[in-house]
Scaffold this motif. Structure first.
Motif, PDB file in Angstrom:
ATOM      1  N   ASN A 151       0.816  -1.228   0.000  1.00  0.00           N
ATOM      2  CA  ASN A 151       0.000   0.000   0.000  1.00  0.00           C
ATOM      3  C   ASN A 151       0.840   1.264   0.000  1.00  0.00           C
ATOM      4  OD1 ASN A 151      -2.521  -1.250  -0.036  1.00  0.00           O
ATOM      5  ND2 ASN A 151      -2.340  -1.675   2.180  1.00  0.00           N
ATOM      6  N   ASN A 152       2.021   1.168  -0.560  1.00  0.00           N
ATOM      7  CA  ASN A 152       2.857   2.365  -0.643  1.00  0.00           C
ATOM      8  C   ASN A 152       2.644   3.003  -2.006  1.00  0.00           C
ATOM      9  OD1 ASN A 152       5.002   4.221  -0.818  1.00  0.00           O
ATOM     10  ND2 ASN A 152       6.104   3.063   0.762  1.00  0.00           N
ATOM     11  N   LYS A 153       2.034   4.187  -1.971  1.00  0.00           N
ATOM     12  CA  LYS A 153       1.631   4.843  -3.220  1.00  0.00           C
ATOM     13  C   LYS A 153       2.828   5.179  -4.100  1.00  0.00           C
ATOM     14  CE  LYS A 153      -2.748   5.051  -2.176  1.00  0.00           C
ATOM     15  NZ  LYS A 153      -3.102   3.646  -2.041  1.00  0.00           N
ATOM     16  N   TYR A 154       3.952   5.264  -3.505  1.00  0.00           N
ATOM     17  CA  TYR A 154       5.142   5.619  -4.301  1.00  0.00           C
ATOM     18  C   TYR A 154       5.377   4.587  -5.406  1.00  0.00           C
ATOM     19  CZ  TYR A 154       9.932   6.559  -5.642  1.00  0.00           C
ATOM     20  OH  TYR A 154      11.051   6.821  -6.377  1.00  0.00           O
ATOM     21  N   GLU A 170      -0.462   2.279  -7.536  1.00  0.00           N
ATOM     22  CA  GLU A 170      -1.767   2.233  -6.886  1.00  0.00           C
ATOM     23  C   GLU A 170      -2.037   0.865  -6.271  1.00  0.00           C
ATOM     24  OE1 GLU A 170      -3.969   4.631  -6.192  1.00  0.00           O
ATOM     25  OE2 GLU A 170      -2.397   5.966  -6.954  1.00  0.00           O
TER      26      GLU A 170
END
Lengths: 373, 778
Positions: A195-198, A201
């Protein structure tokens, strides 16, 4: 979770009688949340300032906060602090080594002082070369691994630590530690990638990208995290092994270069150099015309550069045959270990057989539904 | 792991068909997962581990590298590999520096430095922190345990990973007693465990805080203390190994044979590569270096050159050779048109091999002016000479067998001589680390000790302050006991020197030199290389290698001996000047010479005697002490020299008494005889030296005997000035003491602070005290 108190004995009961934990409102709100945050964005956008920030924080704490806690025998002292304090002997030891070979020489008469200064200069440079090459040389393996496998073994994260109240300190109980995601190969912090947007998605975007880098087929990429984690782990182990082995050989090579004769005539003389800083060209010209040693008046880096080139040449091309071959062997070992490191770290030895070290690959049937937390 | 468990649970009761070799879980009778039974235990608490244990761990670490290369290691293994890699890298560096340093002591010190650094790193926390804390609190802060997977780890490494449950009842009781934890305290064990943990955190922090200061200091101090014993050990090794090597023929040992073999390969390669080159001067020089080798002198190389040059091909001068040589410079039909007389003369010149005669006849047969004929004559002569030389000089391939043959004799000689050189160098070699150099250093040390100098005096002496030296020597001479003790110490050192460089050793060198030189020379003679053979040894030639070996050895031995005698003399003269005997001697000499004198003159000459014996160099004697700053008349010069070196005047009674006390009458007489011989020799070869450079002093001699000593001999007899010896040693001692004072004091202070801090660790906190009090009340 972080407030679990373990053995409830009388001693501990006494401690927790007043245990409001002094938490501020904002901390209370996020009491059970995991605050740990990957510093991927910071590292990518501002690699230098992030690195300086982390190192400064660690260095400052290593010399102040952690020793204070350690000397008090704080119950909040932990292994991270102990390891971070490892910087202290490293830095002081380096300074002391330079000091041991340089400090006393000013009390000596010439020529003992001259001889001592010659050795001192070489020892000082040796200590610096050791530290610089040991750190830099790791990049020779780490950078290719990161580029080819998307595994940054130095990727930092900010760990939030909730401490137990101690000595009437009930307020400042939150502290930050800068760990590396892969500092433990037994317990890498894979959770920080989810869940790391970097990375994208998708929940497991990092693992999908990494799986592709590892050459997984398109259909495997769907369950990439379970597939790729063992591979990442193996890569980290191999990278750590070879950066360790090669870094000490590079460090030894650095010291070997620093022990060459040309350094003996290196003129440091910071006072004169600073005084001549503005019009060094004119002064250097005058010195040359008057037949004086121009190195004393020239820019330091020029003199240093010349000595460095001469020393490198002497290291691999010494007049003494055995020394020449020994120098070449040492350099060859360092280069060889780096190349070997790249080969090993980037090669997947278990590709066809499946990783035996990771029970996951052999125990999990991909066709069945799985619960992932 | 959670995923794995879930996967297994999802498939319950199916057990995985393929299991990890050592899974961290097991199953109960109903097939449910349960943790493994713990197998962790504490290891016996020891300050120092056993070498066997260390070797086992080392083996395991090396094996772990292979495992890690396949990506299969864990944190613990990687951590240990890091420590191993650090040691390996340092060992590589020490090996490089070992090879790079030319001196044996420096070589050895590289490994001592390496070892002492890691030893200090390991010893400092053990001796300054771990052991004292264990004694005082019973807590071993570096207590090790073995986990269920068989890995050895530190119990108190991570304070948040509490393993104090591994402590046994006995351990807890011991610690509780030492930590003074009340017997009646409820939860006493937990209390003790907390205190142990706290002590360990404090101890580990102290370790981190002090190791940076302590390790380099401790390592440097260890190296400093070990340098002299190691130098002594190397010296002993060199003396023994060179002796054994020379006698047992280590020249034929494997290393020597390998070297010879490699040299042979190199020569063969050279012969092949240069097979077509003619033996001109350049090639001859190159070959001489290859054949002569490093072990032999340049003069031998000159002899080899001569020998190689003599390996010429005999060129037959006949008409066809002359025709070919002159080519088109002379019309070829001229040979057919020679008159009978010219033909006869030409044949005669050819038979005699006279190039001049040949060119004369041919040139005169060619029509032209006299001048043209003269020019032509020169040209013809030059052409013939050139052709002759080019044919005379053989190609290397033609004489390569002879070169090989010469090499085989010379290489055996070179390796045998190398062993002899080693034997000589180990004893009297003119470089640092040899027996003679070390012994001289020991003499200086002994003297400095006898002078009982404080730091300021030592510094003054290291700067060459003569007043301090005179003053201190006077004090030494005035104290009978100290004087006798110093003489006794010096005698012991001199006795040792004589045992290693005395007559038996010199005879051994002579015999060996004769053996190897005769053998090589005979071999070369048989093969027909008489020039090289004669250069190695010959009854008729001067300056052979054998002579050079003997002369050089004798010079080195006599040089050091003179320095020893000069030292004895210096102490003796200072003593005599104190008790007035020197003045008595001087006045006697001046009276004999018919010179009037007063007290001031006597004082001046007495001071001159003392200063001369302490400072004068060979040049000072040659310059009749003028260059040393003395304005002495001829008689005064004689008086000083006689007082110092005339055995009839200086009877050395004081010295005899002292010597007899320390080494016994017989040995004292032996030494005194040597001392007398030294003085006689000095008088003849140095004091009487007639120097032509300074006219006013040139004829100034003491006894009028003209000597034949060369500069080296004079230098050897004069020995090293005592002032220089003491100044050198004082410098070294001062620097060493200064260094030791700075860093030794720092290290001592650090140790005291560390121990003092250790005393404050593991104490009860206020809260703990309160709980204890409350429990007592209850």
């Amino acid at each position: 979770m972080v407030y679990s108190v373990g053995v409830q004995n009388q001693y501990n009961k006494k401690l927790y009688e007043h245990a409001s934990f002094g938490k501020k409102e904002k901390d209370k709100r996020s009491k059970c949340e995991n605050h740990d945050a990957l510093l991927i964005e910071e590292k990518t956008k501002h690699p230098i300032s992030t690195s300086i920030k982390i190192q400064t924080n660690k260095l400052a704490n290593a010399f102040t906060k952690y020793p204070k806690k350690g000397f008090m025998g704080s119950k909040n002292a932990n292994f991270y602090e102990y390891l971070t304090m490892g910087m202290v002997p490293y830095l002081i030891g380096s300074g002391m080594l330079i000091g041991v070979f340089n400090f006393a020489s000013k009390f000596f008469d010439t020529p003992a002082a001259v001889n001592s200064a010659k050795l001192g200069k070489k020892m000082g440079l040796g200590v610096l070369a050791y530290g610089i090459l040991k750190t830099l040389s790791k990049k020779f393996i780490e950078v290719p691994v990161n580029l080819m496998r998307n595994v940054d073994v130095n990727l930092p994260y900010d760990k939030v630590v909730y401490e137990l109240p101690e000595n009437n300190n009930k307020d400042n109980l939150v502290s930050h530690e800068y760990h590396k995601v892969f500092e433990s190969v037994d317990f890498p912090r894979f959770d920080l990638f989810y869940n790391n947007k970097y990375f994208g998605e998708e929940r497991d975007a990092y693992f999908k990208k990494t799986a592709k880098k590892f050459g997984f087929k398109e259909e495997d990429v769907e369950h990439s995290d379970q597939k790729v984690k063992p591979k990442i782990r193996e890569t980290v182990v191999k990278t750590r092994l070879f950066t360790t082995l090669s870094s000490y050989l590079w460090a030894a090579t650095g010291v070997g270069v620093a022990m060459q004769k040309p350094w003996e005539s290196l003129i440091i003389n910071p006072k004169t150099r600073l005084a001549n800083f503005k019009n060094y060209k004119q002064i250097a010209k005058q010195a040359k015309e008057q037949g004086r040693n121009i190195a004393k008046y020239n820019y330091f880096y020029k003199d240093f550069g010349n000595k460095f080139v001469e020393s490198c040449k002497q290291f691999i091309n010494n007049n003494h045959k055995a020394t020449k071959y020994a120098g070449r062997a040492l350099l060859g070992a360092a280069v060889g270990m780096t190349i070997l490191g790249n080969i090993f770290a980037l090669h997947d030895f278990n590709k066809d057989k499946g990783s035996k070290t990771q029970a996951s690959t052999s125990l999990i049937d991909d066709s069945k539904e799985k619960v992932i937390c | 792991m959670t995923n794995v468990l879930n996967a297994i649970i999802a498939n319950k009761p199916i057990r995985p068909t393929v299991q990890d070799k050592s899974p961290s879980f097991t199953f109960d009778s109903e097939g449910r997962i349960k943790p493994l039974k713990d197998k962790g235990k504490l290891l016996p608490s020891k300050i120092f581990g056993s070498p066997v244990e260390y070797a086992k761990d080392l083996k395991q670490d090396v094996l772990n590298i292979g495992k890690a290369a396949k990506g299969k290691a864990n944190d613990h293994e990687l951590g240990r590999i890091n420590d191993l890699a650090m040691k390996f890298g340092s060992l590589c560096l020490a090996t490089y520096l070992f090879i790079k340093n030319p001196l044996k002591l420096s070589k050895a010190m590289e490994f001592v430095g390496f070892g002492s650094f890691f030893a200090s790193m390991a010893l400092w926390p053990k001796l300054a922190i771990q052991a004292p804390l264990k004694v005082r609190t019973g807590v071993d802060i570096h207590q090790k345990y073995i986990d269920s997977q068989g890995r050895k780890k530190m119990l108190h490494q991570d304070p948040q990973y509490d393993l104090t449950d591994l402590y046994s009842r006995e351990d807890l009781d011991k610690m509780g007693k030492k930590l003074n934890v009340s017997e009646n305290l409820p939860d006493r064990d937990d209390f003790i465990k907390q205190r142990a943990k706290k002590t360990a955190i404090q101890g580990n922090t102290l370790w981190m805080a002090t190791a940076g200061f302590a390790t380099p200091l401790m390592s440097a101090l260890i190296c400093n203390r070990l340098e002299k014993p190691i130098a002594k050990a190397i010296e002993k090794y060199d003396l023994i190994s060179s002796s054994v090597g020379m006698e047992k023929g280590a020249a034929n040992g494997p290393i020597s044979k390998l070297k010879q073999h490699l040299a042979q390969i190199s020569l063969n390669k050279f012969l092949q590569q240069n097979a077509d080159r003619v033996m001109d001067d350049k090639l001859v020089s190159e070959l001489a270096v290859k054949l002569g080798g490093k072990a032999n002198s340049a003069t031998l190389q000159d002899a080899i050159k001569e020998e190689l040059k003599s390996l010429k091909t005999n060129v037959k001068l006949d008409e066809s050779f002359i025709r070919a040589a002159v080519g088109d410079k002379v019309p070829q039909d001229i040979f057919n048109t020679l008159s009978e007389k010219q033909r006869t003369l030409l044949n005669k010149s050819i038979a005699e091999g006279s190039v001049r005669g040949i060119s004369d006849i041919i040139a005169s047969a060619v029509p032209g002016t006299k001048h043209e004929q003269m020019q032509l004559k020169k040209t013809i002569a030059s052409l013939i000479e050139k052709a002759k030389t080019s044919q005379e000089l053989p190609k290397l391939s033609v004489i390569s067998d002879k070169v090989q043959s010469m090499y085989s004799s010379l290489s055996s000689f070179a390796s045998e001589k190398a062993m002899l050189d080693k034997f000589i160098t180990a004893r009297v070699g003119d470089k640092s680390g040899t027996y003679i150099a070390n012994q001289w250093g020991r003499v200086g040390d002994k003297l400095i000790k006898s002078l009982k100098l404080n730091t300021a005096e030592l510094k003054a002496l290291s700067q060459g302050n003569m007043d301090v030296l005179m003053d201190k020597l006077s004090q030494l001479a005035a104290n009978e006991m100290e004087y006798d003790k110093t003489i006794n110490d010096l005698m012991r050192l001199i006795g040792d020197y004589e045992s290693k460089t005395g007559t038996p050793v010199v005879s051994r060198i002579k015999q060996k030199a004769q053996d190897i030189c005769s053998r090589a020379s005979g071999d070369l003679q048989t093969k027909g290389f008489s020039k090289v053979a004669d250069k190695i040894t010959s009854s008729s030639q001067k300056g052979t290698l054998e002579t050079v070996i003997n002369v050089n050895t004798a010079e080195r031995i006599s040089g050091a001996q003179s320095s020893f005698y000069r030292l004895i003399q210096a102490i003796d003269i200072i003593k005599k000047s104190k008790d007035g005997k020197l003045n008595q001697q001087l006045s006697r000499i001046l009276k004999e010479e018919g010179q009037k004198f007063d007290i001031a003159t006597l004082e001046k000459l007495s001071k001159a005697c003392q200063k001369v014996v302490l400072t004068a160099t060979t040049t000072d004697y040659v310059e009749k002490l003028k260059s040393a700053g003395f304005e002495l008349s001829e008689v005064e010069y004689k008086a000083v020299m006689k007082a110092l070196f005339d055995n009839k005047i200086d009877t050395a009674n004081t010295l005899e008494q002292s010597l007899s006390k320390s080494v016994g009458t017989e040995r004292a007489q032996e030494i005194l005889q040597g001392f007398r011989n030294y003085k006689d020799e000095f008088m003849n070869k140095v004091a009487n030296w007639q120097n032509g450079m300074t006219k006013d002093l040139s004829r100034r001699t003491v006894t009028g005997i003209t000597n034949s000593a060369n500069a080296v001999e004079r230098n050897n007899i004069a020995g090293k000035p005592i002032k220089n010896l003491i100044q050198d040693v004082a410098k070294q001692t001062y620097n060493s003491q200064k260094w030791l004072k700075i860093f030794g004091t720092t290290f001592a202070a650090l140790t005291v602070i560390t121990l003092a801090l250790g005393l404050t660790f593991g104490r009860k906190s206020k809260m703990e005290k309160q709980i204890e009090e409350e429990s007592k009340v209850k």
